[in-house]
Design a protein around this motif. Structure first.
Motif, PDB file in Angstrom:
ATOM      1  N   THR A   1       0.833  -1.194   0.000  1.00 50.61           N
ATOM      2  CA  THR A   1       0.000   0.000   0.000  1.00 50.61           C
ATOM      3  C   THR A   1       0.870   1.247   0.000  1.00 50.61           C
TER       4      THR A   1
ATOM      5  N   LEU B   1      -9.345  -2.473   2.377  1.00 55.29           N
ATOM      6  CA  LEU B   1      -7.928  -2.470   2.005  1.00 55.29           C
ATOM      7  C   LEU B   1      -7.306  -3.849   2.145  1.00 55.29           C
TER       8      LEU B   1
ATOM      9  N   ARG C   1      -5.540  -5.761  -0.938  1.00 55.68           N
ATOM     10  CA  ARG C   1      -4.161  -6.249  -0.856  1.00 55.68           C
ATOM     11  C   ARG C   1      -4.058  -7.728  -1.196  1.00 55.68           C
TER      12      ARG C   1
ATOM     13  N   ALA D   1       0.163   2.332   6.088  1.00 55.55           N
ATOM     14  CA  ALA D   1       0.649   2.186   4.718  1.00 55.55           C
ATOM     15  C   ALA D   1       2.113   1.762   4.690  1.00 55.55           C
TER      16      ALA D   1
END
Length: 423
Positions: free
Chosen positions: A159, A264, A268, A293
């Motif tokens: 990320t 997220l 991922r 991140a």
């Protein structure tokens, strides 16, 4: 398939649990084969519906060809390499292969000898799996799933969060162009998540009108997984998918600090790179995403407000990410006519941070791209600005680092062994 679990076909000619195999994430897969039989099976696997999101290339030549190829090229997320050698020669080949592998690359070695001692030595050297030929396409898909989709396996995606030091700094423009550069440089997929829910511009910048948006993912809550999320993604370009912002004002977008976590995590699982285009806000969820991140990019204008805000952001990120690299600093819109500016050298001195990119003001170039719904590289791929975005993308992925300076993910024990040069 491992050497302890050889494939035994059913009477139908396929594994009994073939229909239970999960789709493979958006990863880049390359294979170097010595025998046409193994190459044919890998080609069959690449054509299977469960491999639709993966980008697969099958080459001939085995380990020697892989060594020659990767001296000057980045290695993919997953690398299959076939060898017909015996134990000692195989271990020497693996040691050589380790010297050309990028960090993060996983390796599956394909052999022709059912050797338990060899299997154990390979696992100690960091090889992800040892498959013994013959096998079929379902074994290949199953192995990829075990490497990337098992519950105890970390998500594949890296990320990268982009945030502006002040409103109007151009952070979204930088994020979108870097995402586009990454998608052109990666064989694997890139997901761009526009997290500026009421005012996001990613759909406009890519000339998209997605029927579903990030709001649909938020409404699903904990039910979001990689399969659900895949239905919400809009394809912007080869290897680039967009999770668009709703960009409406019919509701208030007040969200819990952890509201975006399931989205997220699902992203991922399915893509090697996830770009987070964050709004210029300081809320609990923005702070959480910045802290979690893998990389952070701060875009600033060459003015005092940007300098102050960038320093505040950097100081906070040092506290939240004490063991991570410092954020990347992009100074944007440099050289605006008749505007007094703080020089990049003064930014560097005040922040103790070298700018990762200093992007000149070019009203015609950026204006044309914005009005056409295109990226800078689509307007003029040879422009200095487009090359800056490519260079920033390379820095964020480590691709600009000389190969001799890379640490191989293939062999954790490499430091204890003699370093061998690639052929």
């Amino acid at each position: 398939m491992t050497i302890d679990d050889p494939f035994v076909p059913t009477t139908s000619g396929r594994p009994a649990d073939a229909d239970g195999l999960r789709p493979v994430p958006r990863i880049a897969i390359q294979a170097f084969c010595e025998t046409p039989e193994v190459a044919d099976v890998l080609e069959q696997a690449a054509a299977d519906r469960r491999m639709a999101k993966a980008h697969v290339k099958v080459h001939q030549g085995g380990v020697a060809a892989a060594l020659d190829f990767y001296v000057a090229a980045p290695t993919p997320n997953l690398l299959f390499v076939e060898t017909r050698e015996r134990r000692e020669q195989v271990l020497e080949q693996v040691d050589q292969l380790a010297s050309v592998c990028d960090a993060g690359t996983k390796v599956v070695l394909i052999g022709h000898h059912n050797d338990v001692a060899l299997y154990r030595d390979l696992m100690r050297r960091g090889v992800s799996e040892y498959m013994v030929a013959p096998f079929d396409l379902y074994d290949v898909i199953r192995e990829i799933g075990e490497i990337y989709l098992s519950p105890d396996v970390k998500p594949v995606g890296r990320t990268i969060a982009f945030i502006g030091a002040r409103g109007g700094a151009g952070s979204s423009t930088v994020a979108h162009n870097v995402a586009f550069s990454l998608s052109r440089g990666f064989d694997g997929g890139v997901v761009l998540a526009d997290l500026d829910l009421p005012f996001g511009t990613a759909s406009l910048d890519f000339n998209q009108e997605p029927p579903q948006t990030l709001a649909d993912a938020l409404a699903a809550g904990d039910r979001v997984d990689d399969v659900f999320l895949d239905r919400l993604l809009s394809k912007c370009a080869d290897n680039l998918s967009l999770l668009a912002a709703p960009a409406t004002l019919d509701r208030a977008f007040d969200h819990d600090e952890m509201a975006f976590d399931p989205i997220l995590e699902a992203a991922r699982v399915g893509a090697p790179a996830v770009i987070l285009d964050l709004p210029h806000l300081w809320t609990g969820w923005v702070r959480r995403l910045l802290g979690a991140a893998d990389d952070v990019v701060i875009t600033a204008m060459p003015d005092l407000a940007s300098l102050r805000n960038a320093k505040n952001l950097i100081d906070q990120l040092k506290i939240a990410r004490p063991n991570d690299e410092a954020p990347r600093l992009v100074i944007n819109q440099v050289g605006l006519p008749k505007r007094p500016e703080i020089k990049p050298a003064d930014f560097q001195k005040a922040l103790q941070l070298d700018p990762a990119a200093v992007i000149p003001f070019d009203a015609a170039l950026f204006g044309t791209a914005t009005n056409n719904g295109q990226m800078i590289a689509e307007i003029n791929a040879r422009s200095p600005v487009a090359q800056m975005f490519d260079a920033l993308a390379a820095r964020l992925t480590g691709r600009s680092v000389a190969r001799s300076g890379r640490k191989s993910a293939l062999m954790p024990l490499l430091a204890r062994l003699p370093r061998l040069k690639a052929h």
